[in-house]
Design an enzyme around this catalytic site. Structure first.
Site, mmCIF file in Angstrom:
data_model
loop_
_atom_site.group_PDB
_atom_site.id
_atom_site.type_symbol
_atom_site.label_atom_id
_atom_site.label_comp_id
_atom_site.label_asym_id
_atom_site.label_seq_id
_atom_site.Cartn_x
_atom_site.Cartn_y
_atom_site.Cartn_z
ATOM 1 N N ASP A 191 -0.093 1.152 -5.186
ATOM 2 C CA ASP A 191 0.899 0.988 -4.118
ATOM 3 C C ASP A 191 0.165 0.350 -2.942
ATOM 4 O O ASP A 191 -1.068 0.248 -2.946
ATOM 5 C CB ASP A 191 1.462 2.365 -3.716
ATOM 6 N N SER A 192 0.919 -0.033 -1.915
ATOM 7 C CA SER A 192 0.268 -0.535 -0.703
ATOM 8 C C SER A 192 -0.542 0.577 -0.034
ATOM 9 O O SER A 192 -1.411 0.293 0.783
ATOM 10 C CB SER A 192 1.326 -1.023 0.282
ATOM 11 N N TYR B 190 3.057 -3.569 3.342
ATOM 12 C CA TYR B 190 3.491 -4.697 2.510
ATOM 13 C C TYR B 190 4.874 -5.193 2.954
ATOM 14 O O TYR B 190 5.203 -6.364 2.803
ATOM 15 C CB TYR B 190 3.595 -4.262 1.043
ATOM 16 N N CYS C 32 11.854 2.975 -1.004
ATOM 17 C CA CYS C 32 10.425 2.735 -0.760
ATOM 18 C C CYS C 32 9.719 4.008 -1.176
ATOM 19 O O CYS C 32 10.189 5.115 -0.853
ATOM 20 C CB CYS C 32 10.205 2.447 0.728
ATOM 21 N N THR C 33 8.609 3.873 -1.887
ATOM 22 C CA THR C 33 7.979 5.075 -2.464
ATOM 23 C C THR C 33 7.339 5.980 -1.410
ATOM 24 O O THR C 33 6.986 7.117 -1.705
ATOM 25 C CB THR C 33 6.918 4.679 -3.511
ATOM 26 N N HIS C 34 7.196 5.482 -0.187
ATOM 27 C CA HIS C 34 6.700 6.366 0.878
ATOM 28 C C HIS C 34 7.765 7.386 1.315
ATOM 29 O O HIS C 34 7.431 8.464 1.780
ATOM 30 C CB HIS C 34 6.302 5.549 2.117
ATOM 31 N N CYS D 214 5.542 0.773 -6.160
ATOM 32 C CA CYS D 214 5.890 0.195 -4.866
ATOM 33 C C CYS D 214 7.052 -0.780 -5.081
ATOM 34 O O CYS D 214 6.933 -1.720 -5.876
ATOM 35 C CB CYS D 214 4.677 -0.560 -4.316
ATOM 36 N N ASN D 215 8.159 -0.544 -4.391
ATOM 37 C CA ASN D 215 9.321 -1.430 -4.536
ATOM 38 C C ASN D 215 9.018 -2.828 -4.020
ATOM 39 O O ASN D 215 9.396 -3.832 -4.631
ATOM 40 C CB ASN D 215 10.510 -0.855 -3.755
ATOM 41 N N THR D 216 8.305 -2.887 -2.888
ATOM 42 C CA THR D 216 8.033 -4.177 -2.245
ATOM 43 C C THR D 216 7.112 -5.037 -3.113
ATOM 44 O O THR D 216 7.319 -6.246 -3.255
ATOM 45 C CB THR D 216 7.379 -3.941 -0.866
HETATM 46 N N1 DGL Z 1 5.636 1.909 -0.707
HETATM 47 C C1 DGL Z 1 6.109 0.589 -0.658
HETATM 48 C C2 DGL Z 1 7.482 0.438 -1.302
HETATM 49 O O1 DGL Z 1 7.840 1.177 -2.183
HETATM 50 C C3 DGL Z 1 6.041 -0.225 0.604
HETATM 51 C C4 DGL Z 1 5.265 0.230 1.759
HETATM 52 C C5 DGL Z 1 4.765 -0.863 2.658
HETATM 53 O O2 DGL Z 1 5.554 -1.484 3.407
HETATM 54 O O3 DGL Z 1 3.562 -1.076 2.614
HETATM 55 O O4 DGL Z 1 8.209 -0.456 -0.975
#
Ligand code: DGL
Length: 263
Positions: A10-11, A42, A184-186, A73-75
């Site tokens: 992930d990021s 990201y 977003c996984t966060h 990570c979705n992004t």
């Molecule tokens: N965790 C990431 C996601 O699922 C993105 C976080 C980021 O912007 O770095 O999209």
């Protein structure tokens, strides 16, 4: 090969919400985790930059002998999954996308909210997802700059975080959303705070468990499921290992080794 590890990246620490689901469903598997914490967020980077990072990290995991790759990570998925599948056609690669299909099926009010990064919401892949699964519902999208940085610093409770989150969630409530996608996984780490600011009738949907099930399917098809016992998770970060170790503890992950990722 069955006992080879599964790579997850992930990021930053967001992918740990996915890692936890993989550990729950597949307890025999050994896992490698890389947080590209030196390059967050990201969500505000160009797709080209993210594609390059994906390619560097995937190459690293190939050298580590990983039997499968999870883009937690979705992004990074919207930017990089197509290139990775092209470059590593023999490798099981699981990406992730906001849970539009299950949310469209679940909503009763007919209004679904999506909290995600700017990069995910602006992507053609997300537009295609809406065209495919959200034709009968109204979808309110909300980019959330700033949330990822707070979670990365281990902040899950501060008044500043609460104010920022409320600023993003209020428009969804005002529009009548009864289902909110955590795209977003966060964001699953914000569930306790989120639940304290929305009515109980609103559902929060994330995709960590579905990703773990998809990984299980791909491994089973190739006869690659491990029999165990597993080895402790190995962690890498492109930022400071001591700071990742601290955040891991705050997010409930027991970190064995955390190594510096220098590429
Ligand atoms: N965790 C990431 C996601 O699922 C993105 C976080 C980021 O912007 O770095 O999209």
């Amino acid at each position: 090969m069955r006992e080879a590890p599964i790579a997850v990246f992930d990021s930053g620490v967001g992918g740990l919400s996915v890692l936890a689901e993989i550990q729950r469903l597949l307890p025999n598997e050994s896992l490698l985790y890389l947080g590209d914490c030196g390059h967050i967020p990201y969500g505000e980077k160009t797709p080209e930059f993210i594609r390059q990072r994906c390619s560097v990290m995937a190459g690293f995991f190939r050298e580590q002998g990983a039997k499968a790759l999870v883009i937690a990570c979705n992004t990074a998925t919207v930017a990089g999954v197509a290139d990775l599948r092209r470059d590593f056609p023999d490798w099981p690669i699981v990406g992730m996308e906001p849970a539009v299909k299950p949310a469209a099926a679940a909503t009763r009010s007919g209004v679904v909210g999506v909290l995600a990064t700017t990069g995910t919401l602006q992507s053609a892949k997300f537009a295609a997802l809406l065209d495919r699964f959200a034709t009968d519902v109204r979808v309110i999208t909300q980019p959330c700059p700033g949330l990822v940085e707070r979670i990365e610093s281990g902040d899950l409770h501060s008044p500043e975080l609460r104010a920022l989150l409320k600023h993003y969630v209020d428009p969804l409530l005002a529009n009548g959303c009864d289902t909110i996608i955590l795209g977003c996984t966060h964001y699953p780490f914000l569930k306790p705070m989120l639940k304290s600011m929305i009515p109980e009738t609103i559902s929060l949907i994330d995709t960590g468990a579905a990703v773990a099930r998809q990984l299980q399917r791909l491994l089973a098809q190739r006869d690659l499921l491990a029999e165990g016992p597993n080895r402790p998770v190995r962690f890498w970060t492109s930022a400071d290992p001591a700071s990742l170790r601290k955040t891991l503890a705050l997010l409930g992950q027991v970190a064995g080794e955390v190594e510096k990722f220098n590429l």
